[in-house]
Design a protein around this motif. Structure first.
Motif, PDB file in Angstrom:
ATOM      1  N   GLY A 155       6.171  11.335 -48.522  1.00 40.30           N
ATOM      2  CA  GLY A 155       6.910  12.504 -48.040  1.00 40.30           C
ATOM      3  C   GLY A 155       6.449  12.888 -46.643  1.00 40.30           C
ATOM      4  O   GLY A 155       5.989  12.048 -45.864  1.00 40.30           O
ATOM      5  N   GLY A 156       6.556  14.192 -46.357  1.00 43.62           N
ATOM      6  CA  GLY A 156       6.226  14.686 -45.025  1.00 43.62           C
ATOM      7  C   GLY A 156       4.783  14.414 -44.635  1.00 43.62           C
ATOM      8  O   GLY A 156       4.498  13.802 -43.605  1.00 43.62           O
ATOM      9  N   ARG A 157       3.844  14.842 -45.472  1.00 45.96           N
ATOM     10  CA  ARG A 157       2.429  14.678 -45.126  1.00 45.96           C
ATOM     11  C   ARG A 157       2.006  13.212 -45.200  1.00 45.96           C
ATOM     12  O   ARG A 157       1.220  12.732 -44.390  1.00 45.96           O
ATOM     13  N   ALA A 192       7.619   8.047 -56.099  1.00 41.13           N
ATOM     14  CA  ALA A 192       8.408   8.237 -57.314  1.00 41.13           C
ATOM     15  C   ALA A 192       9.878   7.941 -57.039  1.00 41.13           C
ATOM     16  O   ALA A 192      10.612   7.514 -57.932  1.00 41.13           O
ATOM     17  N   PHE A 193      10.302   8.164 -55.783  1.00 39.15           N
ATOM     18  CA  PHE A 193      11.726   8.028 -55.436  1.00 39.15           C
ATOM     19  C   PHE A 193      11.928   7.037 -54.298  1.00 39.15           C
ATOM     20  O   PHE A 193      11.230   7.096 -53.285  1.00 39.15           O
ATOM     21  N   ARG A 194      12.938   6.187 -54.455  1.00 33.00           N
ATOM     22  CA  ARG A 194      13.230   5.179 -53.437  1.00 33.00           C
ATOM     23  C   ARG A 194      13.628   5.803 -52.087  1.00 33.00           C
ATOM     24  O   ARG A 194      13.223   5.337 -51.017  1.00 33.00           O
ATOM     25  N   GLY A 231       8.471   4.618 -58.630  1.00 34.38           N
ATOM     26  CA  GLY A 231       8.306   5.091 -60.011  1.00 34.38           C
ATOM     27  C   GLY A 231       6.929   5.684 -60.252  1.00 34.38           C
ATOM     28  O   GLY A 231       6.104   5.781 -59.350  1.00 34.38           O
ATOM     29  N   PHE A 232       6.696   6.078 -61.501  1.00 36.04           N
ATOM     30  CA  PHE A 232       5.439   6.744 -61.839  1.00 36.04           C
ATOM     31  C   PHE A 232       4.239   5.796 -61.809  1.00 36.04           C
ATOM     32  O   PHE A 232       3.111   6.243 -61.663  1.00 36.04           O
ATOM     33  N   ASP A 233       4.466   4.497 -62.007  1.00 37.27           N
ATOM     34  CA  ASP A 233       3.317   3.579 -62.001  1.00 37.27           C
ATOM     35  C   ASP A 233       3.229   2.774 -60.698  1.00 37.27           C
ATOM     36  O   ASP A 233       2.441   1.838 -60.584  1.00 37.27           O
ATOM     37  N   PRO A 289      -6.987  18.135 -35.573  1.00 39.20           N
ATOM     38  CA  PRO A 289      -7.885  17.761 -36.672  1.00 39.20           C
ATOM     39  C   PRO A 289      -7.282  16.734 -37.622  1.00 39.20           C
ATOM     40  O   PRO A 289      -8.007  15.965 -38.254  1.00 39.20           O
ATOM     41  N   TYR A 290      -5.954  16.701 -37.717  1.00 37.66           N
ATOM     42  CA  TYR A 290      -5.296  15.705 -38.588  1.00 37.66           C
ATOM     43  C   TYR A 290      -5.581  14.297 -38.059  1.00 37.66           C
ATOM     44  O   TYR A 290      -5.802  13.359 -38.814  1.00 37.66           O
ATOM     45  N   GLN A 291      -5.562  14.160 -36.734  1.00 35.93           N
ATOM     46  CA  GLN A 291      -5.847  12.843 -36.150  1.00 35.93           C
ATOM     47  C   GLN A 291      -7.338  12.527 -36.263  1.00 35.93           C
ATOM     48  O   GLN A 291      -7.717  11.398 -36.573  1.00 35.93           O
TER      49      GLN A 291
HETATM   50  N1  LIG Z   1      -3.574  19.311 -45.002  1.00 29.05           N
HETATM   51  C1  LIG Z   1      -2.427  19.882 -44.729  1.00 29.05           C
HETATM   52  O1  LIG Z   1      -2.318  20.692 -43.806  1.00 29.05           O
HETATM   53  C2  LIG Z   1      -1.209  19.533 -45.529  1.00 29.05           C
HETATM   54  C3  LIG Z   1       0.067  19.785 -44.995  1.00 29.05           C
HETATM   55  C4  LIG Z   1       1.178  19.474 -45.776  1.00 29.05           C
HETATM   56  C5  LIG Z   1       1.000  18.956 -47.055  1.00 29.05           C
HETATM   57  N2  LIG Z   1      -0.247  18.735 -47.536  1.00 29.05           N
HETATM   58  C6  LIG Z   1      -0.453  18.200 -48.904  1.00 29.05           C
HETATM   59  O2  LIG Z   1       0.102  16.893 -48.983  1.00 29.05           O
HETATM   60  C7  LIG Z   1       0.649  16.669 -50.283  1.00 29.05           C
HETATM   61  C8  LIG Z   1       2.114  16.239 -50.152  1.00 29.05           C
HETATM   62  O3  LIG Z   1       2.846  17.272 -49.527  1.00 29.05           O
HETATM   63  P1  LIG Z   1       4.193  16.974 -48.729  1.00 29.05           P
HETATM   64  O4  LIG Z   1       4.465  18.179 -47.930  1.00 29.05           O
HETATM   65  O5  LIG Z   1       4.090  15.667 -48.063  1.00 29.05           O
HETATM   66  O6  LIG Z   1       5.253  16.885 -49.923  1.00 29.05           O
HETATM   67  P2  LIG Z   1       6.560  15.940 -49.991  1.00 29.05           P
HETATM   68  O7  LIG Z   1       7.385  16.431 -51.113  1.00 29.05           O
HETATM   69  O8  LIG Z   1       7.168  15.850 -48.632  1.00 29.05           O
HETATM   70  O9  LIG Z   1       5.932  14.514 -50.353  1.00 29.05           O
HETATM   71  C9  LIG Z   1       5.379  14.206 -51.599  1.00 29.05           C
HETATM   72  C10 LIG Z   1       5.882  12.811 -51.969  1.00 29.05           C
HETATM   73  O10 LIG Z   1       5.192  12.338 -53.130  1.00 29.05           O
HETATM   74  C11 LIG Z   1       6.155  11.701 -53.959  1.00 29.05           C
HETATM   75  N3  LIG Z   1       5.673  11.649 -55.333  1.00 29.05           N
HETATM   76  C12 LIG Z   1       5.679  12.646 -56.261  1.00 29.05           C
HETATM   77  N4  LIG Z   1       5.084  12.233 -57.388  1.00 29.05           N
HETATM   78  C13 LIG Z   1       4.712  10.952 -57.191  1.00 29.05           C
HETATM   79  C14 LIG Z   1       4.046   9.994 -57.996  1.00 29.05           C
HETATM   80  N5  LIG Z   1       3.634  10.289 -59.247  1.00 29.05           N
HETATM   81  N6  LIG Z   1       3.833   8.763 -57.484  1.00 29.05           N
HETATM   82  C15 LIG Z   1       4.245   8.456 -56.232  1.00 29.05           C
HETATM   83  N7  LIG Z   1       4.883   9.329 -55.427  1.00 29.05           N
HETATM   84  C16 LIG Z   1       5.084  10.579 -55.894  1.00 29.05           C
HETATM   85  C17 LIG Z   1       7.411  12.531 -53.772  1.00 29.05           C
HETATM   86  O11 LIG Z   1       8.568  11.865 -54.198  1.00 29.05           O
HETATM   87  C18 LIG Z   1       7.382  12.787 -52.274  1.00 29.05           C
HETATM   88  O12 LIG Z   1       8.009  11.777 -51.540  1.00 29.05           O
HETATM   89  C19 LIG Z   1       0.446  17.966 -51.054  1.00 29.05           C
HETATM   90  O13 LIG Z   1      -0.732  17.911 -51.797  1.00 29.05           O
HETATM   91  C20 LIG Z   1       0.288  19.004 -49.965  1.00 29.05           C
HETATM   92  O14 LIG Z   1      -0.484  20.101 -50.361  1.00 29.05           O
HETATM   93  C21 LIG Z   1      -1.354  19.002 -46.795  1.00 29.05           C
END
Ligand SMILES: NC(=O)c1ccc[n+]([C@@H]2O[C@H](COP(=O)([O-])OP(=O)(O)OC[C@H]3O[C@@H](n4cnc5c(N)ncnc54)[C@H](O)[C@@H]3O)[C@@H](O)[C@H]2O)c1
Length: 459
Positions: free
Chosen positions: A50-52, A75-77, A107-109, A370-372
Motif C-alpha cells: 500500500g501507501g507506506r 492480500a489484493f492483486r 492472498g493471506f499466505d 527520517p524515513y530515508q
Molecule cells: N511510520 C509512519 O509514519 C507510517 C505512515 C503510514 C503508515 N504506517 C504504517 O504502515 C502500515 C501500512 O499502512 P498504509 O498506510 O500503507 O496502509 P495501506 O492500506 O495503504 O497498505 C496496506 C497494504 O497491506 C495489504 N495487506 C493487508 N493485509 C495483508 C496480508 N495479510 N498480507 C499481505 N498484504 C496485506 C493491503 O491490501 C494494503 O495494500 C500500517 O501499520 C501503518 O500504521 C506508518
C-alpha cells in the motif's frame, strides 16, 4: 563497497538464513548458494504493497547499497499492480525493481512465498498481521524493516517479543518505523535530555481530522470489506490511538527509558456516531456520492474518534495523552516533557528552563528525512555485515502502551501493564479466508458494536 565488506555482508546474510533453517551443521548445504550471491545485491521482498509499503520500498531502493526489489506480496492483486506501477514509473529506482509476474504473490499466505526470495523483508500490512509476518521473517532468517504498530492485542505483542528474542540470537537487524528515533532533532533532544533533570510529567498529542475511508462494495464479503477499510476495525488497526498516537507515546517511553505500568482514561465516538449525529460531520476525503453513507457513520466501523489517557510510569511520573479524529477542532501532533529543571518541546525542537530561558535550540536546517535515514542506516549495516538494530522490543512496548490506552478508554477501568500482558487477550480472527467471519460483525442495519465504558470488559 570493498571486498572485505562485500564478503562479510554476504556471509552475514547467508549465515543468518542458514541458522534459520537449522542448517548450520550441514556443510554441504552451507555451501549452497542461498542468495543468488554472485554479486553484492541485497534482495528485498515487500509484504503489504500500500501507501507506506511503496514508500518504504522506494526508500530501500534509494539507499547507496546495491538493493533490488525481487518479490511483492499483498492480500489484493490491485494493490501490487498500483505499487509496481508507481515504482517502475520512478526514474530514480525503476532499474532496481526486478519483480516478474511469478514473484508477485496474492492472498493471506502470500507473505511466506515472497519472503523466501529475499535477504531483507519490508513488513507494511495493517498492524494486526505484523506478529504473524514478523515471526515468519525471523523464522526464515531475514533482516527486517517493519512498520509500527507491531500488533493490535496483548497476544500479538507477546508473539513479537518472543520472536524479537530469537532475532537477537540470530543477529537479525530489525528496524521499526517509529521514525522519530531516526530524526536528527529528536536524537539531539534525547542526547541533551539531562538538561531538564528528572522527567516528572509529559504530554502527547495526535489531534487532527482523521484519515481515508474505503466504502463497502456490494460484491465484497465481510472479510474483504474489513480488509479494504482496515483502519476502522480494531483487530486490524488497533484504533487510531494505536495506529497514529503510538508515535507520540513512543517518544515519551524513549525519553523515560521505560513504559507505563498503569493507565486509565476516557474516550468515545462523538461525531462518528450514526444517523442522528451524522449531519454535523463532513468527511474531507470521501467521494461525494458516498457522503450520505459516511454521514450515517457506517463506514467508521467500531473505533472511537477521541481518547484521553492518563498513564503512570513506575517512578510515579505521569503521561497525559490525547488523540482525536474530529474535523474543525484543534490540530496538534507533538510531545512535551517536563522535568525538575526544565522542559523539552519536541515540535519546537528546544529545551528551556522553568524561567523560559532557552538552553538548547535545534537548528531546523539540520533536519533530515527520517524515513530515508531508517533505510540508509539499515542497509549500510547489512552491507557491512553488522548487527546494529534491535528495535522490536521498544516497538512492541510502545505498541502495548497504546493498546493499554485503548483498553482503558473502551472499558473505563484502571488497567495494569502486567495483568494485560499476562491476559493473553487475542482479538484476531480464527481463520483467514475471504469467506471466513471476522471477529466483529455488523448488525442488520450495517452498524458495528461500539465499546461502552463501564460495560465493555476486556479482561
Ligand atoms: N511510520 C509512519 O509514519 C507510517 C505512515 C503510514 C503508515 N504506517 C504504517 O504502515 C502500515 C501500512 O499502512 P498504509 O498506510 O500503507 O496502509 P495501506 O492500506 O495503504 O497498505 C496496506 C497494504 O497491506 C495489504 N495487506 C493487508 N493485509 C495483508 C496480508 N495479510 N498480507 C499481505 N498484504 C496485506 C493491503 O491490501 C494494503 O495494500 C500500517 O501499520 C501503518 O500504521 C506508518
Amino acid at each position: 563497497m570493498n571486498t572485505e565488506n562485500k564478503n562479510s555482508r554476504r556471509d552475514f546474510v547467508k549465515t543468518s538464513a542458514l541458522i534459520t533453517g537449522g542448517m548450520m551443521a550441514t556443510p554441504l548445504l552451507s555451501k549452497a548458494n542461498f542468495f543468488s550471491g554472485a554479486d553484492d545485491t541485497i534482495k528485498v521482498a515487500l509484504i503489504g504493497c500500500g501507501g507506506r509499503g511503496t514508500g518504504a520500498a522506494t526508500q530501500a531502493l534509494s539507499t547507496k547499497q546495491n538493493v533490488k526489489l525481487v518479490a511483492m506480496a499483498d492480500a489484493f492483486r490491485d494493490r501490487i499492480d498500483n505499487s509496481f506501477k508507481e515504482m517502475t514509473g520512478d526514474n530514480n529506482i525503476k532499474g532496481r525493481v526486478d519483480v516478474p509476474e511469478e514473484r508477485k504473490y496474492v492472498g493471506f499466505d502470500a507473505y511466506k512465498k515472497a519472503m523466501a526470495h529475499a535477504d531483507v523483508v519490508i513488513l507494511t500490512t495493517p498492524p494486526g498481521f505484523r506478529p504473524i509476518h514478523f515471526e515468519e521473517a525471523v523464522k526464515q532468517g531475514k533482516q527486517i524493516f517493519m512498520e509500527k504498530p507491531v500488533a493490535t492485542d496483548p497476544a500479538g505483542i507477546k508473539r513479537v517479543l518472543d520472536a524479537a528474542e530469537i532475532a537477537k540470537q540470530k543477529k537479525l537487524n530489525v528496524v521499526v518505523g517509529l521514525q522519530r528515533h531516526y530524526q536528527n532533532s529528536y536524537r539531539e533532544l534525547y542526547a541533551k535530555k539531562e538538561l531538564i533533570g528528572d522527567i516528572t510529567s509529559a504530554q502527547a498529542w495526535w489531534n487532527n481530522d482523521g484519515v481515508w475511508v474505503n466504502m463497502r462494495k456490494p460484491e465484497q464479503t465481510e472479510m474483504e470489506y474489513q480488509m479494504r477499510n482496515w483502519y476502522y476495525f480494531v483487530w486490524l488497526c488497533g484504533d487510531h490511538i494505536v495506529e497514529q498516537h503510538i508515535h507520540n507515546m513512543d517518544v515519551i517511553n524513549w525519553f523515560k527509558g521505560g513504559h507505563p505500568v498503569k493507565a486509565q482514561g476516557m474516550g468515545g465516538r462523538q461525531v462518528r456516531k450514526g444517523k442522528e449525529y451524522g449531519e454535523i460531520f463532513d468527511h474531507h476525503y470521501v467521494e461525494y456520492q458516498y457522503a450520505e453513507q459516511v454521514r450515517k457513520g457506517k463506514e467508521y466501523g467500531e473505533i472511537f474518534d477521541h481518547h484521553y489517557v492518563e498513564y503512570q510510569y513506575a517512578d510515579g511520573s505521569i503521561l497525559n495523552s490525547q488523540c482525536r479524529h474530529i474535523p474543525g477542532t484543534m490540530s496538534k501532533v507533538d510531545e512535551l516533557l517536563t522535568g525538575t529543571k526544565g522542559k523539552i518541546s519536541c515540535g519546537a525542537a528546544n529545551i528551556k528552563d522553568h524561567s523560559g530561558k532557552v538552553l538548547f535550540q535545534f537548528d531546523k536546517k539540520g533536519e533530515n528525512d527520517p524515513y530515508q535515514t531508517e533505510h540508509d542506516e539499515l542497509f549500510a549495516a547489512i552491507a557491512k555485515g553488522e548487527y546494529k538494530f534491535n528495535n522490536a522490543e521498544y516497538g512492541a512496548h510502545s505498541t502495548m502502551t497504546a493498546i493499554m490506552g485503548r483498553m482503558a478508554t473502551y472499558s473505563g477501568q484502571v488497567l495494569e501493564w502486567d495483568k494485560l500482558m499476562n491476559s493473553g487477550l487475542n482479538i484476531m480472527p480464527k481463520e483467514f479466508a475471504w469467506d471466513a467471519m471476522p471477529p466483529t460483525l455488523p448488525d442488520g442495519d450495517g452498524y458495528y458494536t461500539i465499546a461502552v465504558p463501564g460495560k465493555t470488559k476486556y479482561i
